[in-house]
Design an enzyme around this catalytic site. Structure first.
Site, short mmCIF file in Angstrom:
data_model
loop_
_atom_site.label_atom_id
_atom_site.label_comp_id
_atom_site.label_asym_id
_atom_site.label_seq_id
_atom_site.Cartn_x
_atom_site.Cartn_y
_atom_site.Cartn_z
N GLY A 160 -16.91 -29.67 21.97
CA GLY A 160 -17.92 -29.06 20.99
C GLY A 160 -18.47 -28.45 20.07
N ASP A 189 -16.44 -36.05 14.74
CA ASP A 189 -15.04 -36.34 14.81
C ASP A 189 -15.73 -38.48 14.51
OD1 ASP A 189 -13.71 -34.28 14.65
OD2 ASP A 189 -13.01 -34.52 16.70
N ARG A 234 -15.20 -26.82 26.71
CA ARG A 234 -14.28 -27.65 27.46
C ARG A 234 -13.43 -27.73 28.82
NH1 ARG A 234 -13.34 -30.77 22.35
NH2 ARG A 234 -14.21 -29.02 20.60
N ARG A 253 -8.55 -34.98 14.40
CA ARG A 253 -7.88 -33.98 15.08
C ARG A 253 -6.60 -36.11 14.39
NH1 ARG A 253 -8.71 -30.94 19.72
NH2 ARG A 253 -8.62 -28.39 18.91
O1 F6P Z 1 -13.83 -32.26 18.71
C1 F6P Z 1 -14.78 -31.25 17.49
C2 F6P Z 1 -13.92 -31.36 16.21
O2 F6P Z 1 -14.73 -30.09 15.80
C3 F6P Z 1 -12.45 -31.84 16.46
O3 F6P Z 1 -12.81 -31.87 14.83
C4 F6P Z 1 -11.90 -30.35 15.97
O4 F6P Z 1 -11.27 -30.90 15.57
C5 F6P Z 1 -11.78 -29.44 17.48
O5 F6P Z 1 -13.35 -29.73 17.74
C6 F6P Z 1 -11.89 -27.82 16.97
O6 F6P Z 1 -12.00 -27.63 18.19
P1 F6P Z 1 -12.56 -26.37 19.19
O7 F6P Z 1 -13.77 -26.57 19.01
O8 F6P Z 1 -11.44 -26.15 20.58
O9 F6P Z 1 -11.87 -25.23 18.63
#
Ligand code: F6P
Length: 359
Positions: A29, A147, A91, A191
């Site tokens: 992220g 996080d 990711r 999370r």
């Molecule tokens: O890892 C950072 C984060 O923003 C978390 O806090 C959140 O749960 C997740 O990424 C959201 O993921 P994505 O960007 O894949 O929706």
């Protein structure tokens, strides 16, 4: 003279024959402060250390695809204040993609690289650890994640900005909550661990803070809110995405889980809001702060951390270090072995949970 000796002596640019070529990527992220780290790697790498920096678009996916571009001082000029990442991100973990590790090796050879600097959260850094161990390729990682759950470092790039944004949101919710006699639930990212909810909750003066580290009993929460409303007409509840009810408590409300096993944003906030309204009779409203926490201008602290870690990473790889990540430990940036963080989560410590509980 070895490359690392050249780096240390700081020989003039035109004598640095055979200087290193370093691949640079951002994965996972995005968050504010990534560009500060990119800028530091490129500026110090190209000017002071005589390296060539090769940027890869979209994290490890770009390495797999060979999607590379040279990065110069001009390319990174002015990016310090910009959120997000000029390299894009994804990711993607090469060891989980068919043929991914082989493709990384091929790109490494095709681009005639001497190593990678990989900026990412726990998933991206675990992948970086695998690349360096299994392919024998030098890799230095830089931890970023709002996080703040990477073990071995006091802070990761992006966390400070996210906490500032979340704190401001809680500040703003106070006046509207009070005007309408409401319970305001605000769901914050996190999370697995509840760093943002706990720290922004404390800084913003939330009345109830729910984090995954401390499963909650909704009946106890409702009782605390009712008690507070004897002398105050509103309450603020900060909930982490991954907060969950304690085993054995009557209430069975839970976050909805996606196909990867992660809680879906907004779901626990929604459940908690409904449950509080039902149990207390007070009008309750939910705000899901979501991606706002990852956007916009980085704080001074994140610019500084990104810059310090970028400098440490390029210095480290030029000096022959590998299979390590930059870590803030007290006042110092050090290089910590990947094994310190791989497969682990940095939980919110008891001292902070206690502060969150008792206010
Ligand atoms: O890892 C950072 C984060 O923003 C978390 O806090 C959140 O749960 C997740 O990424 C959201 O993921 P994505 O960007 O894949 O929706």
């Amino acid at each position: 003279m070895s490359t690392s000796e050249r780096a240390v002596t700081g020989a003039p640019l035109d004598t640095r024959v055979g200087a290193m070529r370093i691949g640079l990527l951002t994965g996972g992220g995005d968050c504010p402060g990534l560009n500060a780290a990119i800028r530091a790697v490129v500026k110090r790498g190209t000017s002071e250390l005589g390296c060539s920096i090769v940027g890869f678009n979209n994290g490890w996916q770009g390495v797999i695809d060979g999607d590379a571009k040279p990065l110069t001082r001009d390319d990174v000029s002015g990016i310090l204040v910009h959120g997000g990442t000029m390299l894009g991100t994804a990711r993607c973990h090469p060891h989980k993609v068919e043929g991914g590790m082989e493709a990384v090796k091929e790109t490494f050879e095709n681009e005639k690289l001497d190593g990678f600097i990989c900026i990412g959260g726990d998933g991206t850094l675990k992948a970086a650890g695998k690349v360096s161990k299994e392919l024998g390729v030098p890799v230095i990682g830089i931890p970023k994640t709002i996080d703040n759950d990477v073990v071995g470092t006091d802070a990761a790039i992006g966390f400070d900005t996210a906490v500032s944004i979340a704190t401001e949101a809680i500040d703003r919710l106070h006046s509207t909550a009070e005007s309408h006699n409401r319970v305001m639930v605000v769901e914050l990212m996190g999370r697995h661990s509840g760093w943002i909810a706990v720290t922004a909750g404390i800084a913003g003066g939330a009345d109830i803070i729910l984090a995954p580290e401390e499963p909650f009993d909704i009946d106890v929460i409702a009782k605390r809110i009712k008690h507070r409303h004897r002398y105050k007409n509103f309450s603020i509840v900060a909930v982490a995405e991954g907060a969950l009810p304690a085993e054995g408590s009557n209430w069975t409300g839970k976050a909805t889980i996606d196909e990867k096993g992660n809680p879906i944003a907004g779901s626990i906030g929604h459940e908690v809001t409904k449950a509080i309204e039902a149990a207390t009779g007070f009008t309750s409203r939910l705000t899901v702060l979501g991606y706002v926490q990852r956007g916009g201008v980085p704080t001074a602290a994140d610019r500084l951390l990104g810059t310090r870690m970028g400098v440490a990473a390029i210095d480290g790889i030029v000096a022959g270090e590998s299979h390590k990540f930059t870590a803030l430990q007290g006042d110092h940036i050090v290089l910590e072995p990947f094994d310190t963080m791989m497969g682990k989560t940095k939980w919110v410590p008891e001292e902070l949970l206690m502060a969150a509980r008792g206010l």
